[in-house]
Design a protein around this motif. Structure first.
Motif, short mmCIF file in Angstrom:
data_model
loop_
_atom_site.label_atom_id
_atom_site.label_comp_id
_atom_site.label_asym_id
_atom_site.label_seq_id
_atom_site.Cartn_x
_atom_site.Cartn_y
_atom_site.Cartn_z
N SER A 179 0.82 -1.22 0.00
CA SER A 179 0.00 0.00 0.00
C SER A 179 0.85 1.27 0.00
O SER A 179 0.32 2.36 -0.16
N MET A 180 2.16 1.12 0.16
CA MET A 180 3.03 2.27 0.26
C MET A 180 3.29 2.91 -1.11
O MET A 180 3.03 2.33 -2.15
N GLU A 181 3.84 4.12 -1.09
CA GLU A 181 4.10 4.88 -2.31
C GLU A 181 4.95 4.10 -3.31
O GLU A 181 4.74 4.20 -4.52
N ALA A 182 5.89 3.31 -2.84
CA ALA A 182 6.77 2.55 -3.73
C ALA A 182 6.00 1.58 -4.62
O ALA A 182 6.49 1.17 -5.68
N PHE A 183 4.80 1.21 -4.20
CA PHE A 183 4.00 0.24 -4.95
C PHE A 183 2.95 0.90 -5.86
O PHE A 183 2.22 0.20 -6.54
N GLU A 184 2.90 2.22 -5.87
CA GLU A 184 1.91 2.92 -6.71
C GLU A 184 2.05 2.60 -8.19
O GLU A 184 1.04 2.41 -8.87
N PRO A 185 3.28 2.53 -8.75
CA PRO A 185 3.37 2.17 -10.17
C PRO A 185 2.75 0.79 -10.47
O PRO A 185 2.07 0.64 -11.49
N ALA A 186 2.95 -0.17 -9.59
CA ALA A 186 2.35 -1.49 -9.78
C ALA A 186 0.83 -1.40 -9.71
O ALA A 186 0.12 -1.96 -10.57
N SER B 84 -8.38 -15.53 -0.46
CA SER B 84 -7.62 -16.71 -0.07
C SER B 84 -7.31 -16.64 1.44
O SER B 84 -8.22 -16.47 2.23
N ASP B 85 -6.03 -16.77 1.80
CA ASP B 85 -5.66 -16.77 3.22
C ASP B 85 -5.21 -15.41 3.74
O ASP B 85 -4.74 -15.30 4.87
N TYR B 86 -5.33 -14.37 2.92
CA TYR B 86 -4.90 -13.04 3.34
C TYR B 86 -5.88 -12.47 4.36
O TYR B 86 -7.05 -12.84 4.40
N ILE B 87 -5.37 -11.55 5.18
CA ILE B 87 -6.21 -10.82 6.13
C ILE B 87 -6.00 -9.32 5.90
O ILE B 87 -5.03 -8.90 5.27
N GLU B 88 -6.93 -8.51 6.41
CA GLU B 88 -6.79 -7.06 6.30
C GLU B 88 -5.44 -6.64 6.88
O GLU B 88 -5.01 -7.14 7.91
N ASP B 89 -4.77 -5.73 6.19
CA ASP B 89 -3.45 -5.28 6.59
C ASP B 89 -3.25 -3.89 6.00
O ASP B 89 -3.37 -3.71 4.78
N ILE B 90 -2.94 -2.90 6.81
CA ILE B 90 -2.78 -1.54 6.30
C ILE B 90 -1.60 -1.42 5.32
O ILE B 90 -1.52 -0.46 4.58
N ASN B 91 -0.71 -2.41 5.34
CA ASN B 91 0.44 -2.39 4.45
C ASN B 91 0.19 -3.10 3.12
O ASN B 91 1.09 -3.17 2.29
N SER B 92 -1.00 -3.65 2.95
CA SER B 92 -1.34 -4.39 1.73
C SER B 92 -2.58 -3.82 1.08
O SER B 92 -3.47 -3.31 1.75
N VAL B 93 -2.61 -3.93 -0.25
CA VAL B 93 -3.86 -3.70 -0.98
C VAL B 93 -4.10 -4.96 -1.80
O VAL B 93 -3.17 -5.67 -2.18
#
Length: 151
Positions: free
Chosen positions: A113-120, A136-145
C-alpha cells in the motif's frame, strides 16, 4: 521479448528473485511481506515465467492456482536495469492470457500500500483490476492492498 516457463535454477533468476525479496523488505514490515522465495515458487500450483531478451533477464512473474476458477499473480518483478521498457506490461498480458486459457473466472493479487507500490497498482488498474477485500488466506493489513479482475 521472450517469455518462457522457468524452473528457477538459473543464477540470473535466483538473483532477480533475491532482488525482489530485498525490495519488499525495504518497503514493508516483515509480517506484511507475501513475496515467495525460490523454494516456494517451485510448488506445483505455481507457474513461473522469466522474460528474456537474448541472454539478458528482463523480469519475472508467476501465476498461483487458488482453485479451478481463481488464480493469483505472484512475484511480478522487472529487473532494475530494465524499468519502464514495457516488461511488466508484456508479462501481465501473458499471465492474464494464461489465466483465461485455464478457464479461470477471476485473477487476484496482493501488493503493498506504500508509495513505492503505486506504479504497480496503476499498472494493474490499467488492465481492469480493481481494489477488493482480502482473498484466499490473506487478512486485512494496512500495508497491503488487494486487487482482482473478473475474466
Amino acid at each position: 521479448m521472450n517469455i518462457k516457463i522457468d524452473d528457477l535454477t538459473g543464477p540470473e533468476v535466483a538473483q532477480l528473485v533475491g532482488e525482489h525479496l530485498h525490495g519488499m523488505s525495504q518497503h514493508s514490515p516483515p509480517e506484511s511481506i507475501h513475496a515467495l522465495n525460490l523454494d516456494e515458487l517451485r510448488k506445483p500450483e505455481i507457474t513461473f515465467w522469466s522474460v528474456w531478451e537474448k541472454d539478458e533477464l528482463l523480469g519475472c512473474g508467476a501465476l498461483k492456482e487458488l482453485g479451478r476458477q481463481h488464480g493469483e499473480i505472484k512475484s511480478m518483478r522487472t529487473s532494475s536495469l530494465h524499468l519502464r521498457k514495457g516488461v511488466a506490461r508484456r508479462l501481465l498480458e501473458h499471465i492474464i492470457g494464461e489465466a483465461e486459457r485455464r478457464g479461470y473466472q477471476r485473477l487476484s493479487l496482493e501488493t503493498g500500500s506504500m508509495e513505492a507500490f503505486e506504479p504497480a497498482q496503476k499498472l494493474y488498474a490499467s488492465f481492469g483490476f480493481h481494489y477488493c477485500k482480502p482473498f484466499s488466506d490473506y487478512i486485512e493489513d494496512i500495508n497491503s492492498v488487494f486487487m482482482t479482475k473478473e475474466l
